[in-house]
Motif scaffolding. Structure first.
Motif, short mmCIF file in Angstrom:
data_model
loop_
_atom_site.label_atom_id
_atom_site.label_comp_id
_atom_site.label_asym_id
_atom_site.label_seq_id
_atom_site.Cartn_x
_atom_site.Cartn_y
_atom_site.Cartn_z
N LEU A 57 0.81 -1.21 0.00
CA LEU A 57 0.00 0.00 0.00
C LEU A 57 0.85 1.27 0.00
N GLY A 58 1.98 1.22 0.67
CA GLY A 58 2.76 2.42 0.88
C GLY A 58 2.35 3.07 2.20
N ASP A 59 3.30 3.70 2.86
CA ASP A 59 3.03 4.26 4.19
C ASP A 59 1.95 5.34 4.14
N ASP A 60 1.96 6.18 3.11
CA ASP A 60 0.99 7.28 3.04
C ASP A 60 -0.43 6.75 2.92
N VAL A 61 -0.63 5.77 2.05
CA VAL A 61 -1.97 5.22 1.85
C VAL A 61 -2.44 4.50 3.11
N ALA A 62 -1.56 3.69 3.72
CA ALA A 62 -1.93 2.97 4.94
C ALA A 62 -2.32 3.94 6.05
N ALA A 63 -1.54 5.00 6.21
CA ALA A 63 -1.84 5.99 7.25
C ALA A 63 -3.16 6.69 6.99
N GLU A 64 -3.44 6.99 5.71
CA GLU A 64 -4.69 7.66 5.38
C GLU A 64 -5.89 6.73 5.57
N LEU A 65 -5.72 5.44 5.27
CA LEU A 65 -6.79 4.48 5.53
C LEU A 65 -7.09 4.40 7.02
N GLU A 66 -6.06 4.40 7.84
CA GLU A 66 -6.27 4.36 9.28
C GLU A 66 -6.95 5.64 9.76
N ARG A 67 -6.58 6.77 9.18
CA ARG A 67 -7.21 8.04 9.57
C ARG A 67 -8.69 8.04 9.19
N GLN A 68 -9.00 7.55 8.00
CA GLN A 68 -10.39 7.49 7.56
C GLN A 68 -11.20 6.56 8.46
N ALA A 69 -10.61 5.45 8.87
CA ALA A 69 -11.31 4.51 9.75
C ALA A 69 -11.64 5.16 11.09
N GLN A 70 -10.68 5.88 11.63
CA GLN A 70 -10.88 6.55 12.92
C GLN A 70 -11.97 7.62 12.80
N GLN A 71 -11.96 8.37 11.72
CA GLN A 71 -12.95 9.42 11.53
C GLN A 71 -14.35 8.85 11.34
N ALA A 72 -14.42 7.72 10.62
CA ALA A 72 -15.72 7.10 10.37
C ALA A 72 -16.34 6.56 11.64
#
Length: 241
Positions: free
Chosen positions: A225-240
């Motif tokens: 995924l790459g670090d940027d994408v993985a971090a953004e996925l985790e951020r989206q999960a937390q926000q959701a």
């Protein structure tokens, strides 16, 4: 198999349970909560005698029970992220778009999100549903072992959700497979599938648990995924949430 039917139930129940938690009402997720409570009593009361806590129950991969009591799911202050499951495809694509914009300042990319799980149909939706269900089961198992009695109880709950015989056998097999991030990642049929698999895994795990955090790291690496994408996925999960 009828994996797409079961995964659609999971998404719908996640959305209902998430809304009910926000409003303080029982909502459409109450039936799943009752399922979890019943299994918990069986496992910790007189059933297997193993004294399993709610997290261990969920760790067995009861797909309906994965959407159970949010309070019961908490470990170290973390809880199941209902919103990330309910909107997995759209959120995974949004995370990719955001990561692209952050890295290049340009939201345009070749991936238009046309193969999100929410918009797939037929064989494509069935395959993606299997990928995501397996990712959820593996993530939920990442912190420990579920014995045969517990597996049987959980498999029974899956059948209760309407799983056909073939899917029920698949669940039983998945409950016993070794945790192998590379093998799981190899099943992703597209970059969007990889993002969705990671996102549902984030939704299930407690990132404060070292074993579960390690599983996420292994899976993210295996999915490339790459670090940027993985971090953004985790951020989206937390926000959701």
């Amino acid at each position: 198999m009828n994996a797409s039917q079961i995964f659609q139930q999971v998404m719908k129940q996640a959305g209902g349970q998430g809304r009910s938690q926000d409003s303080g009402q029982s909502g459409s997720g109450s039936g799943v909560k009752d399922m979890v409570d019943g299994l918990s009593r069986q496992l910790s009361g007189g059933g297997s005698g193993s004294g399993v806590d709610m997290k261990s129950l969920l760790g067995g991969g009861a797909l309906g029970a994965l959407l159970g009591s949010k309070g019961g799911r908490k470990m170290g202050g973390k809880a199941l992220k209902y919103g990330a499951i309910a909107g997995v495809g759209a959120l995974a694509w949004k995370a990719w778009k955001s990561s692209q914009q952050s890295s290049s300042g340009d939201e345009n990319g070749e991936d238009d999100g046309a193969d999100r799980v929410e918009v797939l149909d037929g064989d494509g939706q069935e395959r993606r549903s299997l990928e995501l269900l397996k990712a959820m089961i593996m993530a939920a198992r990442a912190d420990g072992h579920i014995d045969e009695d517990e597996q049987a109880l959980i498999s029974g709950q899956i059948e209760g959700m309407g799983a056909d015989e073939e899917l029920s056998r698949w669940v039983e097999q998945t409950l016993k497979e070794p945790l192998d991030a590379k093998a799981l990642a190899s099943e992703a049929d597209s970059p969007q599938a990889a993002r969705e698999m990671y996102l549902v895994s984030v939704a299930v795990v407690d990132e404060q648990n070292p074993m579960e955090r390690a599983w996420l790291d292994q899976l993210g690496s295996a999915l490339e995924l790459g670090d940027d994408v993985a971090a953004e996925l985790e951020r989206q999960a937390q926000q959701a949430g």
